[in-house]
Design an enzyme around this catalytic site. Structure first.
Site, mmCIF file in Angstrom:
data_model
loop_
_atom_site.group_PDB
_atom_site.id
_atom_site.type_symbol
_atom_site.label_atom_id
_atom_site.label_comp_id
_atom_site.label_asym_id
_atom_site.label_seq_id
_atom_site.Cartn_x
_atom_site.Cartn_y
_atom_site.Cartn_z
ATOM 1 N N CYS A 1 2.683 8.252 1.832
ATOM 2 C CA CYS A 1 3.056 7.395 3.337
ATOM 3 C C CYS A 1 3.623 6.149 2.826
ATOM 4 C CB CYS A 1 1.571 7.003 3.966
ATOM 5 S SG CYS A 1 2.113 5.856 5.051
ATOM 6 N N CYS B 1 -3.136 1.450 8.578
ATOM 7 C CA CYS B 1 -2.106 1.278 7.420
ATOM 8 C C CYS B 1 -2.670 -0.553 7.403
ATOM 9 C CB CYS B 1 -1.661 0.912 8.426
ATOM 10 S SG CYS B 1 -1.207 3.110 9.255
ATOM 11 N N CYS C 1 5.096 -7.232 7.430
ATOM 12 C CA CYS C 1 5.806 -6.561 8.795
ATOM 13 C C CYS C 1 5.841 -7.766 9.997
ATOM 14 C CB CYS C 1 4.726 -5.485 9.672
ATOM 15 S SG CYS C 1 5.822 -4.886 10.769
ATOM 16 N N GLU D 1 0.755 -1.242 -0.076
ATOM 17 C CA GLU D 1 -0.064 0.238 -0.014
ATOM 18 C C GLU D 1 1.000 1.662 -0.386
ATOM 19 O OE1 GLU D 1 -3.746 -1.434 2.254
ATOM 20 O OE2 GLU D 1 -2.226 -0.208 3.638
ATOM 21 N N CYS E 1 -2.823 -3.216 15.303
ATOM 22 C CA CYS E 1 -1.613 -2.704 13.537
ATOM 23 C C CYS E 1 -2.404 -3.465 13.252
ATOM 24 C CB CYS E 1 -0.727 -2.292 13.511
ATOM 25 S SG CYS E 1 -0.178 -2.037 12.084
ATOM 26 N N CYS F 1 2.397 -5.008 16.541
ATOM 27 C CA CYS F 1 2.000 -3.956 17.275
ATOM 28 C C CYS F 1 0.973 -5.121 17.096
ATOM 29 C CB CYS F 1 2.513 -3.198 16.614
ATOM 30 S SG CYS F 1 3.708 -2.660 16.385
HETATM 31 N N1 SAH Z 1 7.343 0.279 11.658
HETATM 32 C C1 SAH Z 1 7.502 2.023 11.674
HETATM 33 C C2 SAH Z 1 6.300 2.201 10.429
HETATM 34 C C3 SAH Z 1 4.893 1.848 10.332
HETATM 35 S S1 SAH Z 1 3.848 2.129 11.298
HETATM 36 C C4 SAH Z 1 6.622 2.317 12.871
HETATM 37 O O1 SAH Z 1 6.349 1.448 13.781
HETATM 38 O O2 SAH Z 1 6.292 3.374 13.469
HETATM 39 C C5 SAH Z 1 3.680 4.200 11.187
HETATM 40 C C6 SAH Z 1 2.700 4.351 12.023
HETATM 41 O O3 SAH Z 1 1.610 3.742 12.041
HETATM 42 C C7 SAH Z 1 3.539 4.041 13.985
HETATM 43 O O4 SAH Z 1 2.994 4.860 14.505
HETATM 44 C C8 SAH Z 1 2.089 2.989 14.151
HETATM 45 O O5 SAH Z 1 2.159 2.662 15.691
HETATM 46 C C9 SAH Z 1 0.860 3.870 13.915
HETATM 47 N N2 SAH Z 1 -0.758 2.926 13.451
HETATM 48 C C10 SAH Z 1 0.017 1.617 13.163
HETATM 49 N N3 SAH Z 1 -1.612 1.198 12.833
HETATM 50 C C11 SAH Z 1 -2.519 2.410 13.414
HETATM 51 C C12 SAH Z 1 -3.520 2.028 13.234
HETATM 52 N N4 SAH Z 1 -4.457 1.453 12.716
HETATM 53 N N5 SAH Z 1 -4.545 3.767 14.057
HETATM 54 C C13 SAH Z 1 -3.401 4.489 13.830
HETATM 55 N N6 SAH Z 1 -2.256 4.602 14.167
HETATM 56 C C14 SAH Z 1 -1.209 3.414 13.100
#
Ligand code: SAH
Length: 343
Positions: free
Chosen positions: A103, A334, A110, A90, A117, A114
């Site tokens: 973005c 994301c 990944c 994406e 996510c 998390c």
């Molecule tokens: N791995 C890197 C970059 C990708 S995630 C990182 O962790 O920073 C980019 C950002 O989007 C991160 O801050 C992540 O925690 C956030 N993110 C992921 N899923 C999300 C969601 N459902 N809503 C809001 N932010 C989210």
């Protein structure tokens, strides 16, 4: 064949010299590819016919294909791109008053896992090459060309952990920033990490003026451990040490990203702990409204909690902003579109 997109200028210069050419050939190629948007060696008229043939034998110019395009009512565009091996990633355009931000995804899937996510729902298949990340940018710029505009800001915040694909991400960033490349100012480029101390220290030493964002999401190890598996590998004090090192060596402040999750990390007690954690740092906090993911239990924090949290930080001397939301009527979270298509 090797994709010529994504080969960083100094490396391309070396490759040209190895082919018996002047270093300047690399700059010419950069100008054709990244300034003039020409993706065909035959059209590169200031390069001799015979050397164009050599280039065609050695290099390809690979661009991703658009698999799915979603456009939201606020103009946000989300693309699911297909790479030459079929891998799908994406990439998202967000329109701010100050410009067009892209973005960028840095990996196919990944492994950071998390808990909140959608990207992590699909494990990492592989890293993206720098050329594939450049491809994300070129394809979006091709769409924007119709509007006579282009990408002015880059956030490496799509699917993937940039510091788990360090070298490719760095080459990508350098090409974005290069005046003979996309000429996007370093201050307009942000790399976001889940917080890998070794990567943060290495990045500090690069001498780049590119922004760094840290996905913190919790004020302590206990809460962070429940949200981010990386937190078990690298504890908060180790992460904070790396950030202090970054502030000192790079002489730049970081942005802490903090997703507001209802009843998880959005209390005033958490705000207080966060304030104490950040004491002595010049960094600032970006509170992120959570994009709920249908298969996950996390809920977004109510507006009042976000306001109160932000006010507490502000009143206690912490710089804080609340992130603007985009694309509410498309699969904005994301990795959500990709997860849907892969199902
Ligand atoms: N791995 C890197 C970059 C990708 S995630 C990182 O962790 O920073 C980019 C950002 O989007 C991160 O801050 C992540 O925690 C956030 N993110 C992921 N899923 C999300 C969601 N459902 N809503 C809001 N932010 C989210």
């Amino acid at each position: 064949m090797k994709n010529i997109l994504g080969i960083e200028l100094s490396k391309l210069e070396e490759e040209m010299v190895a082919l018996g050419q002047k270093k300047y050939r690399a700059t010419q190629l950069f100008i054709w590819l990244y300034e003039k948007n020409v993706y065909n060696f035959d059209e590169m008229s200031d390069i001799s016919l015979s050397f164009r043939e050599t280039l065609k034998e050695l290099y390809s110019i690979d661009l991703p294909k658009i698999h799915t395009k979603q456009e939201a009512s606020d103009g946000t565009i989300k693309l699911l791109l297909e790479m030459s091996d079929g891998a799908k990633v994406e990439t998202v355009l967000m329109r701010y008053d100050y410009g067009n931000a892209l973005c960028v995804s840095s990996q196919v899937g990944c492994n950071m896992g998390c808990a909140f996510c959608a990207s992590g729902l699909l494990k990492k298949q592989r890293d993206l090459s720098s050329g594939e990340m450049i491809g994300e940018l070129i394809v979006m710029n091709q769409l924007l060309k119709k509007e006579n505009t282009k990408i002015s800001h880059i956030v490496v915040m799509g699917t993937g952990e940039p510091f788990d694909n360090y070298d490719n991400v760095l080459d990508f960033v350098k090409i974005c920033n290069n005046p003979k490349g996309f000429e996007i100012g370093a201050r307009h480029i942000t790399v976001s990490t889940c917080g890998i101390p070794e990567g943060i220290r290495k990045y500090a030493n690069e001498g780049l003026q590119v922004n760094l964002a840290i996905s913190l999401h919790a004020p302590n190890d206990q809460i962070r451990n429940t949200l981010m598996p990386i937190s078990k590998a690298f504890h908060m004090d180790e992460l904070m040490d790396a950030i202090r090192y970054y502030e000192k060596v790079a002489n730049r402040r970081v942005t802490f990203e903090y997703i507001m999750l209802k009843d998880i990390n959005d209390s005033i007690a958490c705000a207080k702990e966060l304030k104490n954690l950040l004491k002595g740092l010049t960094s600032y906090v970006n509170l992120i409204p959570y994009n709920e993911v249908s298969s996950l239990e996390y809920k977004r924090s109510p507006k009042e909690n976000v306001r109160a949290f932000a006010d507490y930080l502000k009143n206690n001397g912490v710089n804080v902003t609340v992130r603007k939301e985009f694309g509410k009527d498309i699969d904005a979270a994301c990795g959500q579109l990709r997860a849907k298509v892969n199902k």
